[in-house]
Design an enzyme around this catalytic site. Structure first.
Site, mmCIF file in Angstrom:
data_model
loop_
_atom_site.group_PDB
_atom_site.id
_atom_site.type_symbol
_atom_site.label_atom_id
_atom_site.label_comp_id
_atom_site.label_asym_id
_atom_site.label_seq_id
_atom_site.Cartn_x
_atom_site.Cartn_y
_atom_site.Cartn_z
ATOM 1 N N GLN C 124 0.848 -1.185 0.000
ATOM 2 C CA GLN C 124 0.000 0.000 0.000
ATOM 3 C C GLN C 124 0.887 1.239 0.000
ATOM 4 O O GLN C 124 1.753 1.372 0.865
ATOM 5 C CB GLN C 124 -0.865 -0.052 1.261
ATOM 6 N N GLY C 125 0.717 2.104 -0.952
ATOM 7 C CA GLY C 125 1.512 3.332 -1.032
ATOM 8 C C GLY C 125 0.648 4.525 -0.677
ATOM 9 O O GLY C 125 0.266 5.306 -1.549
ATOM 10 N N SER C 127 0.730 6.406 3.016
ATOM 11 C CA SER C 127 1.386 7.380 3.907
ATOM 12 C C SER C 127 2.627 7.980 3.263
ATOM 13 O O SER C 127 3.293 7.338 2.443
ATOM 14 C CB SER C 127 1.817 6.704 5.209
ATOM 15 N N GLU C 242 -10.885 -4.087 5.852
ATOM 16 C CA GLU C 242 -10.762 -5.069 6.940
ATOM 17 C C GLU C 242 -11.070 -4.353 8.228
ATOM 18 O O GLU C 242 -10.340 -3.473 8.630
ATOM 19 C CB GLU C 242 -9.347 -5.627 6.976
ATOM 20 N N SER C 369 -3.559 6.676 14.516
ATOM 21 C CA SER C 369 -2.954 6.645 15.850
ATOM 22 C C SER C 369 -4.016 6.650 16.939
ATOM 23 O O SER C 369 -5.175 6.991 16.708
ATOM 24 C CB SER C 369 -2.043 7.854 16.029
ATOM 25 N N GLU C 371 -4.387 8.736 19.135
ATOM 26 C CA GLU C 371 -4.930 10.081 19.289
ATOM 27 C C GLU C 371 -6.014 10.364 18.245
ATOM 28 O O GLU C 371 -7.036 10.980 18.555
ATOM 29 C CB GLU C 371 -3.803 11.122 19.176
#
Lengths: 393, 336, 393, 336
Positions: C124-125, C127, C242, C369, C371
């Site tokens: 997966q590209g 981030s 998923e 994350s 957060e």
């Protein structure tokens, strides 16, 4: 630690005084608000007479003119001797004194300062229901009519207002410009017509605080401190009046009160429970560390090297230790702690663990909440960006 | 006070914050030259004659740069030799002051004496034993210098997660202790142990807090620089508050450290409590630091993980928090 | 808990298969990246053959057409049998599949889906160094030149990109308007000229992730999924592919791995240390609770009553339990854990406690994350105000 | 499922969230009328014949309003009578189903038998013993009904911080147990204890989590309404994140509760673990709630403190977290 010789001498003097005069059974005579107030007045009177009540006042006053190092010695000894905290006279001798001393007219000073030593008590009329952490948002309105201000509004979280003679009052005289700019500082007589005080029923049964309702209260313009609209700066003097001594004293008291936790461990036969011993050891270290930082903070003040934010660190670490202390007691005390037992007014480490636990919130919420202190630490010590003034959703 | 500031300044110049974990052997030469091996050695014994505040200030700075050089075990080893009544004491003191290395081990030794008096077993957790002349170890007969090249002594490095330091097992196999190298007898070993333990705990606490400060600095700096959602992440209040709590905990642990350092009468438990708190705070700070760094904190590219790994080792040196919290609790219970 | 009869039958089948085929010593054959990849490929091949690799694909594919309840049974059994996680084929069978199935052209589907079953792997590209939590901030630029896009930029945190054949790539085709609007979705051949992959050296020694550098990489326009500038919506399909099975599986694995903590307690003779027993009991309960909520989440999905934010709660509670699990192990293991020991690639509960501890951060940081999840929970479940888009300092 | 929703709806109508801690005696009449005393009683014994899910849903709603009525000890008392082989069983079942009250005590009893077999000591922590016909207590000879007006039995209220409930000591002084009121013999007492303990833990867990949800709701509502620095405090990310953690913990504890409720084979430790987690989460939520409410949370004016006080009592009922975490740990250790 050894002090300089003159401090050692002072320490011996104070100890001798306390050995003779410290009230022994003050907790037993502080089980009701009335008894508590009486006990406080008696003790304050004795300290005034002995010259230990106002060590931070100028030398012209009896017992005044002490250095901060000397003040520290006095408070250390008061804490170690487990004397009552000077709660009732605290606003008078610190907040009112600092305000009068630094910002008031000579006439105002001469009128009020001596009366404080005679036992006149003050309260603080700052916070409002809508202005807690955001103090500058106060709405209590004062309109000038000739020689008086006519004041309407409501104050809250005023310590011991129910028995106070006078009040340090922040009012709004203008709504123009920044919030801070329209604030004026007045000295109010608590007996004035239109003043109603309602004690706040705290969740642990104490009544340390009160609300003050102001309904067309007339306050002479001569009772204004500083100029109209310049009250915010005066309020800063009030708020800066005590920084450090109290937390040092309270930390030492908490250290002394660790024996209450030890007692619980013995009473519940946890002496060989390694988990309990570890948790106790951890608490002991935490409390020792708070004493160390409170001490260091005062030493830094004495040496003139206090930094912005230091006080916030001391406050947050004290309040968290107090929470941990009371929670460990609550846990070790077990179900017995769920039955109501008499409280001690004005004390934080009573061994009535539910009351102590609830009292510990006074330190994470009042006097600049834990969250406000975190902002100060992040923004002023770590130089992180400030809270934005406004934002666009 | 001025003396301390001077020491700190000199340390920061010699070991600048930008160069984390500078080479061990160069660092060793540097600390020898700067007199840090003999900082606590009395002037009449050829040392600088400075007190615990001075060594603490140095260890604090060495923690800040994740120093690779084993200054703490070296100072403790020298201190053990100095406190001894060994015949060859002054020669050893001179040797060690001049840069020879005889570390005190900071983790427990498991030794057994055979019928003939020879010793077998492992002295674990000796820092940089590869460069040591001898190890200062507590043998059944008392503290002793154990030369690493003596018969029956071998040295094995055991790789650790903390890449800023190196630990060795010193393995004894039928080692015959040299009576001339005994530093104490069995009876007086425990008094020396208490003295050394106090020093060791305070030194380690300083190492922890120097490093915790550096980790906090790196994190705050990163938070001001790293932008997400069109603002520096330091602007997010939830993250700011976590940084404030890190700062608070570090400051409190430092205050406890210095109160222990300045109290010559502080008992072992008090010193150990200061170290325990410092190590726990160091661990807490580095754990938060990794989370606040996000992805980059999980890569070897960024140095923050090196602080975390040192923190995890420091927790264990001279006894784990579990061990010491229990002892502190037990002692406090006995006293109150 | 008893399932419906058909689920019981499936469960028995899977158990029988696993009893016969589950790789026993897979940890020992996953000590290097190469061995790990080989072990993964072998295991995936076996599962494809047995019909358990792609239960969530349509029935037209061998082993497909299973209900979510059936998928749950399969994953439960894989976890209980302590099989290797399907890490290498995860992006292919979930992310690539969902994207192709829901958003791609028939031609693209026919080209790629069968190859996945033959072992072609995807990465997966998404981030980028400057776009983590804020994914829409990607800067990797694609310029259309005739029949191809020419792509330049850098991707990061791409799972197993070093061994992937294909890549799900998000690129920016426009900088006008809202960030999301200029994003396009491409399928990239990892062998294409200009693609450089650099494994990320993780702090525990694993190399699960890689960076991808793109230097004038040409990608045919025919490899675009959806329209130009509509890639953000396609990416949502990828990300939603998923939700639930993995965390359920991982929670069950963590529950199984509690025996590793029990082992430490015995090895270090803490069986009568009440503090350790309490901490272990607390952890056991925490892990059981995470299993319960992961289970409930899947049941809710099966019953079509999943709510926004539910997934965030499951993720945060799993990741915190994993942290607690590894920290207790680290603590009980003592100094021995500070010596480096071989890691197991692609496993979270290895008993190498330092490695497990560091791995646990992958769950509080990656995949949204902790957060970001808290924001989702507060804003979308508790209906609190959203993060402001901009603010005025 | 529909059945549960119906029960919940009915409960919320009968006990609306706005009216916290409605009067005990009225509430008692209401729960009797609504059949909640007999919700678990089999249909052939005149009950509703519903399962554990149903009673859990009810206890959850009773927790939400900080109910004053002692439904949990009442249901457990009835269950104890029902499980017994006492001659007068069906009369007692009928009486209790009709609104008479025989609570099970939820805190330990300390009783001693004299030489003549009479009992003295205190059955502590009996809810609302003032309205009880008898108390279901574990005597040395087995579980028994102890009529509160029998000779040698006195009842003393002991005021508690949790103002939503009332606890009594039932003091026995030379009490002669009536053989006709024995529910079990000594041998079968522990089997009954385990059954009742499971039910008690799950019921208390539901009480905790209903109340925790209500406390969270109040807090979130307050945060949206309360403004400081010209914005609702719900806009401050640090506070938002704390609310998110409260929500997360509550949701997780609820999942564990329901998995225990639905597993008829769940052992006592599993049920106790669900209660322990629920009580700890309830305490955590109310502690955070008070902090997030600020000053108003410290006054009796605002109801949030009532949740905290109930949480603190709930932590202790049926055994403290310390006790159960240890047992859960011990059992898990034995099994793994």
């Amino acid at each position: 630690m050894t002090d300089k010789p003159d401090l050692d001498a002072l320490r011996s003097e104070v100890r001798a005084f306390l050995a003779a005069e410290a009230p022994a059974e003050w907790r037993d005579t502080s089980r009701t608000q009335e008894d508590f107030v009486r006990t406080q007045r008696d003790w304050f009177g004795k300290l005034v007479k002995a010259g230990y009540a106002i060590p931070h006042w100028p030398a012209a006053f009896p017992g005044g003119g002490r250095s901060l190092a000397e003040q520290k010695v006095i408070y250390e000894e008061l804490a170690k001797a487990d004397c009552p905290r000077l709660l009732l006279s605290f606003v008078s001798t610190y907040h009112a004194f600092a305000t009068l001393h630094e910002c008031a007219s000579t006439e105002q000073q001469e009128r009020y300062l001596p009366r404080i030593l005679e036992g006149e008590t003050w309260c603080q009329g700052f916070s409002e229901p809508g202005a807690g952490s955001d103090l500058a948002a106060i709405k209590t309105r004062a309109e000038r009519k000739g020689d008086v201000y006519v004041v309407n509004g409501q104050k809250v979280w005023s310590t011991m207002a129910q028995v106070a003679d006078k009040c340090l009052l922040l009012v709004r005289t203008s709504s123009d410009g920044p919030k801070q700019a329209g604030i004026t500082y007045l000295l109010m007589d608590m007996q004035a017509s239109g003043v109603t005080v309602r004690p706040i029923h705290q969740i642990q049964g104490d009544e340390e605080f009160a609300e003050i309702f102001l309904d067309n209260v007339e306050i002479p313009v001569s009772e204004r401190v500083g100029e109209e609209g310049k009250g915010w700066a005066v309020a800063q003097a009030t708020l800066a009046s005590e920084r450090g001594l109290t937390l040092m004293e309270l930390s030492y008291r908490m250290r002394g009160a660790l024996s209450r936790v030890a007692e619980l461990i013995r009473d519940h036969e946890h002496e060989e429970d390694r988990g309990v011993l570890r948790d106790f050891g951890h608490l002991v270290t935490q409390v020792d560390a708070v004493c160390a930082i409170a001490d260091q903070f005062l030493d830094n003040r004495i040496n003139g090297i206090e930094r912005v934010g230091d006080a916030s660190i001391v406050k947050n670490s004290y309040s968290r230790a107090l929470r941990a202390y009371s929670k460990l007691g609550l846990r070790l005390g077990g179900v017995e702690e769920q039955y109501i037992a008499p409280i001690t007014f004005g004390d934080l480490n009573t061994g009535n663990w539910m009351a102590d636990f609830m009292n510990s919130y006074a330190w994470t919420i009042a006097g600049g909440s834990e969250e406000v202190q975190r902002n100060i630490i992040a923004e002023r010590m770590l130089d992180m960006p400030r809270e934005p003034k406004a934002w666009v959703a | 006070m001025i003396e301390l500031n001077e020491l700190t300044d000199a340390a920061q110049k010699a070991f600048p914050a930008e160069a984390l974990s500078p080479g061990r052997d160069d660092s060793w030469r540097l600390v020898t030259e700067m007199g840090w091996l003999i900082v606590r050695l009395p002037e009449n014994a050829g040392g600088l004659g400075l007190g615990r505040e001075a060594s603490t200030a140095i260890h604090f700075e060495m923690g800040r740069v994740l120093a690779t050089t084993p200054l703490i075990p070296a100072q403790l080893g020298l201190q053990a030799v100095l406190a001894s009544s060994m015949a060859g004491r002054s020669e050893w003191v001179e040797r060690l002051a001049g840069g020879a290395y005889a570390p005190l081990h900071l983790l427990p030794a498991a030794l057994e004496a055979a019928g003939d008096g020879t010793l077998s077993g492992t002295i674990g957790g000796v820092f940089d034993a590869d460069m040591a002349a001898a190890v200062v170890a507590k043998l059944p007969g008392g503290y002793a210098l154990v030369p690493v090249n003596a018969a029956g002594v071998t040295v094995h490095e055991r790789p650790i997660w903390d890449a800023s330091r190196r630990l060795f097992d010193v393995v004894l196999d039928g080692y015959e202790a040299d009576p001339a190298l005994m530093l104490t007898d069995a009876a007086s070993a425990s008094a020396l142990h208490d003295t050394l333990a106090c020093e060791a705990h305070l030194a380690l606490a300083a190492d922890c807090l120097g490093a915790a400060n550096a980790a906090l600095d790196l994190t705050v700096e990163y938070m001001k620089m790293r932008r997400q959602f069109d603002r520096p992440i330091a602007m997010f209040q939830a993250l700011k508050h976590r940084a404030a709590d890190m700062k608070t905990q570090v400051a409190v642990a430092e205050a406890l450290l210095w109160s222990g350092v300045r109290d010559a009468q502080a008992p072992v438990t008090a010193c150990a409590a200061a170290k325990t708190l410092a190590a726990e705070v160091f661990a807490f700070v580095t754990e938060e630091a990794i989370q606040l760094h996000g992805g980059i904190g999980l890569t070897e590219e960024h140095p923050i993980h090196r602080f975390m790994k040192r923190a995890m080792l420091n927790l264990q040196l001279c006894g784990s928090p579990d061990l010491w919290n229990e002892r502190v609790g037990r002692e406090a219970l006995a006293l109150r």
